[in-house]
Structure formats: C-alpha cells, structure tokens
Design a protein around this motif. Structure first.
Motif, PDB file in Angstrom:
ATOM      1  N   LEU A 145       0.831  -1.207   0.000  1.00  0.00           N
ATOM      2  CA  LEU A 145       0.000   0.000   0.000  1.00  0.00           C
ATOM      3  C   LEU A 145       0.865   1.256   0.000  1.00  0.00           C
ATOM      4  O   LEU A 145       0.550   2.242  -0.687  1.00  0.00           O
TER       5      LEU A 145
ATOM      6  N   GLN B 181      -6.585   2.061  -4.936  1.00  0.00           N
ATOM      7  CA  GLN B 181      -6.106   0.736  -4.568  1.00  0.00           C
ATOM      8  C   GLN B 181      -7.272  -0.044  -3.967  1.00  0.00           C
ATOM      9  O   GLN B 181      -7.955   0.446  -3.064  1.00  0.00           O
TER      10      GLN B 181
ATOM     11  N   ALA C 225      -7.103  -1.795   6.048  1.00  0.00           N
ATOM     12  CA  ALA C 225      -7.316  -0.433   5.548  1.00  0.00           C
ATOM     13  C   ALA C 225      -7.314   0.567   6.688  1.00  0.00           C
ATOM     14  O   ALA C 225      -6.727   1.661   6.585  1.00  0.00           O
TER      15      ALA C 225
ATOM     16  N   VAL D  89     -11.509   6.201   2.232  1.00  0.00           N
ATOM     17  CA  VAL D  89     -11.573   4.747   2.363  1.00  0.00           C
ATOM     18  C   VAL D  89     -13.009   4.325   2.085  1.00  0.00           C
ATOM     19  O   VAL D  89     -13.933   4.711   2.812  1.00  0.00           O
TER      20      VAL D  89
ATOM     21  N   ARG E 230      -6.579  10.281  -2.936  1.00  0.00           N
ATOM     22  CA  ARG E 230      -6.337   8.847  -2.852  1.00  0.00           C
ATOM     23  C   ARG E 230      -7.615   8.117  -2.440  1.00  0.00           C
ATOM     24  O   ARG E 230      -8.346   8.563  -1.559  1.00  0.00           O
TER      25      ARG E 230
ATOM     26  N   LEU F 243      -8.785   4.278  -1.117  1.00  0.00           N
ATOM     27  CA  LEU F 243      -8.450   2.935  -0.648  1.00  0.00           C
ATOM     28  C   LEU F 243      -9.770   2.179  -0.492  1.00  0.00           C
ATOM     29  O   LEU F 243     -10.629   2.571   0.297  1.00  0.00           O
TER      30      LEU F 243
END
Length: 666
Positions: free
Chosen positions: A44, A57, A71, A137, A158, A160
């Motif tokens: 990661l 990702q 996570a 996330v 980003r 996740l």
C-alpha cells in the motif's frame, strides 16, 4: 391561510472551504488491534507513493480475512499525510451517497440542515474534484460499478477500497488480494484478544484456518466464557453449527458474513451447489474434473468464476481451493437458511461421495489429484455408520487403498464396509458384493486365506442372483473373483470356474463384448501366471488359451494396465525366460516402457507397471545390481507422482526384496 417560513443563508455559508479542518478523520476503532501484514502494508505504501493524479487501490478477499482492519490500520498512520482521512461504508450506492453527504457536513456544518442528501453528495464530489491531499476509504464495496463514477471524476487524492469482489477492478483500481494470517501472527492475535496465553492455541488457529475474524472471535469468546482454547476446539468439532453462529458481544458471526455473499449469488444455484459439495473434501487440491457431472462445462466454469469473484474459492490452473471455515459453514444444515437446509446439505454430502466414487472407477485417477485425501476427509464426516449406498461404496474404496499396505486398517475398514453394506443395501446388492470382495482381498494380503475363500465362493454364487446368469456384470465380476480366488483357493477349482465363465461369456455375449473380453483375458492371465512358475504343467494350456484369445488380449493391451494384465505379461515373460528367451523377454518389457511413456506419459500407471515388471524380471534373472538401481529410480518416481497416496507404501513393499542389500532372487 398558510405561511411559509424561509431561511436565507449568506453565500459563504453554502460554500465548502477549500481547506478541511485540521486532522479531520472518522476512522473506526478497529485499527487498534492489529498484527502482522507487513508485506501488505508495504504494498500500500508503494501504491500511494505516486505524487501525480488520483490513485486507487482495492484490497479484496474473503469475508473475515481482515480487509477493513488492514485499511483502517494503514489509514490511521497516514493522518499527518492526508486531510481529511474519511471512512465511508460503501456496501451499496445509497451507502456511498450517505457517506459523501456526511463528508460535506463535516467540511461545512452549516450545510447539515435544509439540503437533500443528493445535493450534499454532489457538493462533496465537487470538493473532492477541486482539491487533493485527501484519503477516502470506501469499505466493503459490493459492486465496482457503484464507485466507478466517483473514481472517474476525481483528479487528485487517494482512494483505498475494500471488497469481497475480486473481479471487476480492471481499469478502475489496482488490486491487492489479501490472504489469511501466518500461523505465528494468528497465535499473536488470539493471545492479544484472549488477553493471556494458554495451551492449544496453535492447534485451534490451524483448525480456524488462520482466518483473522474467526481467530479474534475465538479469543474473545474464550475470554468472555472463561474457557480454554482446547475446550473451544472441542466445542467447534462437536457443534460447528452453533459455534460458527455465535459471536462475542458486538461481534459479527462468520456464518452471517458469508450469508450476504450467497445472497448475491441467489440467481446462480449451481454456485451454491458447488460450495456445498466441495465442503466435504479437503480444502486444497480439488480437481475441477471431479465436478464435471454437476453441470455443463460453461455452467460449471461460470459457477466457479462467480465463487472466485466473491472470494469464496480460489482458482488455480486445474484445481480449486476453499477456506476450511467456508467448508464448515457450507456443510452445516440450517432450516432457516435457503442455501443450507438440512436436506440440501445431506444431498450435497451424497453427491460428494458419488463424485469420488465415479473417479474411483479409474484406478489411476485415484493416485492423482488428491483423491485419497478427499476420500479420507469425507469418510471422517460420514462417521462409523453410513446411511446410503454411495457412502458405503466410498468406505469400500477407502479400505481397498490400504490393502497390502496396512493389513489391520484394511481389514477393519473392509469389515465396517461389509456391515454397513448389508445393513443399508441388503446381502444381495452390488455394493455388498464389492464390500465382501474387498474384505477377501484384505484377508488374502494378511495371510488369512480360509475366511477369504468362503467370502469369494459366496460372492460367486450370489452374483448370478443379483444380476442374472446372462448379465454382462455377472461375467465381469466372476472374472474378478476368479483372479482373487487363485491366490487362496484350489487351483483346479479356480481354473474350472474361470474357464466355464469365459466360454459361457463368449457364447452368450459374443467374444467382442467387453465383459467377454475381460473374462477371456482373466483366464489367459491365470494360466500365464501359473505357467510362469510351472511351465511344464501349465505351459501348453497357457499357450493354447493365449492363441485362442489373442484378439481379446490385443484389445486389452491398448487400455490402462490392470493387475490381471500385469499377471498376464509377467507370466508370459517368465515363460519365455524358461525357454531360454530371457533377453527377448527383457527387450519386450523395454519396448513396452517406451510405448507406454509415449502414449500415456512417464508417470502414468501403465508406464510404472511396465517398469515394475522390468525390475522384477531382472531380479529373477540374477541381475541384482541393475535391478536395484532401476528400483531406486522407480521408487523415487512413485514418491514424486503419488506421494499423497498409500500407493507409495505398496510399492515400497513390492520392491523391498530388490532394494535390500544382498537380496537374492527366489
């Protein structure tokens, strides 16, 4: 008259500030208890190092594998690098919208009143597109298409993502498949959850397949119930249906987590059927060919693809793997569960037995593809008193594999099979015949020939009653019985019965019929075997029968090498050696090895049998050094090709006289 009260907000109240409040985060508490996963955390780190553009990702794997925990852990130590760090449970598109709306309110609390969720969602998306430096996330995403529009609009920041779905991420996100914990990490997780240490933890973690959720729940349950890991394992073994539906206070049950996945496969009943069937076998090395009768090739391929896509199984080139706890849940009947009713589970167990019995009809297949381990696993689940013919037949096959290797286990297993067959099927049934023959073979191997003779003669007379005097199965089974009887009964009686069976099969069925061919080849093999030891007495009869049945023998040569074909060839070769043609006999075997290798492969049973003939003949002809060298190579190949089966032990016993230093031929 109605009055409408309006609220006017200043323009700045409707705008989200370009900068989020310092250290803005809503990460769940699950980041606290965390063990291992060093390589995954590094993956990661590497994935998110790219400074330009949006980075996505996706961590995917089986429910309970620890995706959300990973996570949360990674994000919790990145709050100084990203702001905000925002967690959204995104199981559905509606959940995603709700999480984005909450992000808007967190960025600008004044917007929390008076605006619809849709407007709040759009404001959040707009803010994310206009800014970078944030981390979102998206937890437990069910369908990649639910999040794809958001991912496509973002230009920085980003994402996740965690998901049980292992497919559908191409062009959307970079995938990271998450597996179970290593055993030391699983033990550490149990100890930290249990808040202490105790004996039996490693054994329990192995049984739980090192699945993080299951290990953590077991530790918490042991702590709350004040029981030891060994006691928990005892309860799990005796009452899996209850232990897997219990959870510590505030926890999620294993069974419920996987129920959600099966709900998503409701329109694909074959997927659930496959899962119920493979639940009875070993977790690894399930050969796809075993499952072929369950559906057409496209249907079966699609069912396996769907199960793998939802992380319920792992697909390899030719095999399938499944977590042992998924198996435990799948074979646990639940009247309230549409996928695991007691009736469906019982039917799947019988289907699993029938599929393994089908494979057993090809002896060589039982030595490959993990068949023995799957039979051992299913027999353990069936218990000491099987209730159906398929389960009884499986016990017969299981006992049969131990003949000549472990006499005690073979005889005990065969007796249990005979008892079960007579109880379930009756005394005059094909499965009962096979069980009694298996017991007779086990007794012969152990030197207890008197009881074996009684069993074989009883089966000889019973066969016609079961199938009918002119049925092909009667001739085939009697041919098998004659071959066994030669090892323990009066030779003259056996030859008379075998000759009568072969000639009547020719007359009733025709010499080209497979059953007649089998009966004829058996008679020729018996005579050739006897002629190899006593050529003066049996040689003329053997030669005459071989000439009469040359076409039947030629047709049988092209198939897989059976024990009677080995006896036939060995007898013929010994006979040739008796008449001074030892070199020609060995040359014939070498030619057979070359032909079998080309046709069937170097590790095929046929090739191995030819090589065994070569070793035995060299030893008998006095070439002990060469025989020993070839025997060592042969045993090495047996161990390489059939390491997980009892066949290796059988071959060690077969080659023992050759491999022992200083051994002399008889």
């Amino acid at each position: 008259m109605h009055y409408t009260e309006s609220l006017t907000l200043p323009p700045e109240a409707l705008a989200i500030p370009p900068q989020a409040p310092p250290n803005m985060s809503n990460l769940p508490e699950r980041a606290g208890l965390f063990v291992g996963r060093g390589p995954e955390l590094e993956r990661l780190d590497e994935a998110f190092e790219d400074a330009g553009g949006v980075v996505v990702q996706a961590v995917h794997g089986l429910g309970g594998i620890g995706k959300s925990t990973l996570a949360a852990r990674w994000a919790s130590v990145r709050t100084d690098a990203y702001n905000p760090v925002w967690w959204i449970t995104a199981e559905t598109a509606a959940d995603l919208d709700a999480g984005l709306a909450e992000l808007t309110v967190a960025l600008q609390p004044a917007l929390g009143e008076g605006l619809s969720r849709r407007v709040l969602r759009d404001l959040a998306v707009g803010w994310l597109c206009a800014n970078d430096g944030w981390l979102l996330v998206l937890d437990n995403v069910t369908d990649p298409t639910d999040v794809k529009p958001l991912l496509e609009r973002a230009r920085g920041g980003r994402f996740l993502i965690t998901s049980r779905k292992g497919t559908g991420w191409q062009g959307v996100a970079t995938g990271l498949s998450l597996g179970v914990l290593e055993l030391p990490q699983a033990v550490e997780l149990f100890d930290r959850t249990y808040q202490g240490s105790a004996g039996g933890v490693e054994e329990l973690c192995r049984e739980l397949g090192c699945l993080p959720l299951a290990v953590g729940q077991a530790g918490a349950y042991c702590r709350e119930a004040r029981i030891t890991p060994r006691r928990y394992l005892e309860l799990l073994t005796a009452h899996p249906e209850q232990l897997l539906t219990f959870a510590p206070e505030g926890g999620r049950t294993i069974a419920r987590i996987w129920q959600v996945t099966l709900d998503r496969l409701a329109g694909k009943p074959l997927a659930a059927e496959v899962l119920r069937v493979i639940a009875w076998w070993t977790p690894d090395g399930i050969h796809r060919s075993y499952l072929e009768p369950l559906g057409s090739p496209p249907e079966l391929t699609e069912a396996l693809r769907l199960l793998a896509a939802h992380s319920m199984v792992t697909l390899h080139d030719d095999t399938v793997s499944v977590h042992r706890l998924v198996q435990a849940v799948a074979r646990t009947g639940d009247p309230g569960n549409p996928y695991r009713t007691p009736e469906l589970v019982a039917a799947a167990r019988e289907r699993a037995a029938a599929l393994l019995n089908r494979v057993a009809e090809d002896f060589e297949s039982t030595l490959h593809n993990g068949w023995f381990g799957h039979v051992e696993s299913l027999c353990g689940h069936i218990g000491p008193r099987p209730q159906t013919p398929e389960s009884v037949l499986l016990l017969v096959h299981f006992a049969n594999l131990h003949i000549g290797i472990d006499d005690g286990q073979a005889i005990d297993g065969a007796r249990r099979a005979v008892e079960a067959a007579e109880r379930v099927c009756g005394r005059h049934h094909v499965v009962t015949l096979r069980a009694r023959r298996c017991l007779a073979q086990a007794l012969i191997a152990a030197g207890e020939e008197d009881e074996a003779v009684i069993l074989l003669r009883r089966d000889w007379s019973t066969t016609a009653r079961v199938f009918g005097r002119s049925d092909p199965q009667t001739f085939m089974i009697r041919a098998q019985l004659a071959y066994d009887m030669l090892r323990c009964d009066d030779v003259a009686v056996v030859l008379r019965l075998a000759r009568k069976n072969a000639r009547r099969a020719d007359r009733v069925l025709g010499s080209d019929h497979p059953a007649a061919r089998d009966a004829g080849v058996t008679l020729a093999a018996l005579l050739a075997h006897l002629a190899g030891s006593d050529p003066l007495r049996y040689g003329p009869d053997a030669v005459g029968e071989l000439v009469r049945r040359r076409d039947q023998i030629a047709a049988s040569v092209h198939g897989p090498m059976s024990d009677k074909m080995v006896a036939l060839f060995l007898g013929l070769l010994r006979l040739r050696a008796e008449f001074g043609e030892a070199d020609d006999a060995l040359a014939a075997v070498e030619q057979g090895i070359a032909s079998a290798t080309q046709s069937h492969g170097a590790l095929s049973m046929t090739t191995m049998f030819y090589r065994t003939l070569q070793v035995q003949l060299l030893h008998e002809f006095g070439e002990t050094d060469r025989a020993r060298a070839l025997a060592e190579l042969l045993l090495t190949d047996w161990e390489r090709g059939f390491a997980t089966t009892p066949a290796v032990g059988f071959m060690r016993k077969t080659l023992a006289d050759v491999l022992l230093p200083g051994a002399q031929p008889d």
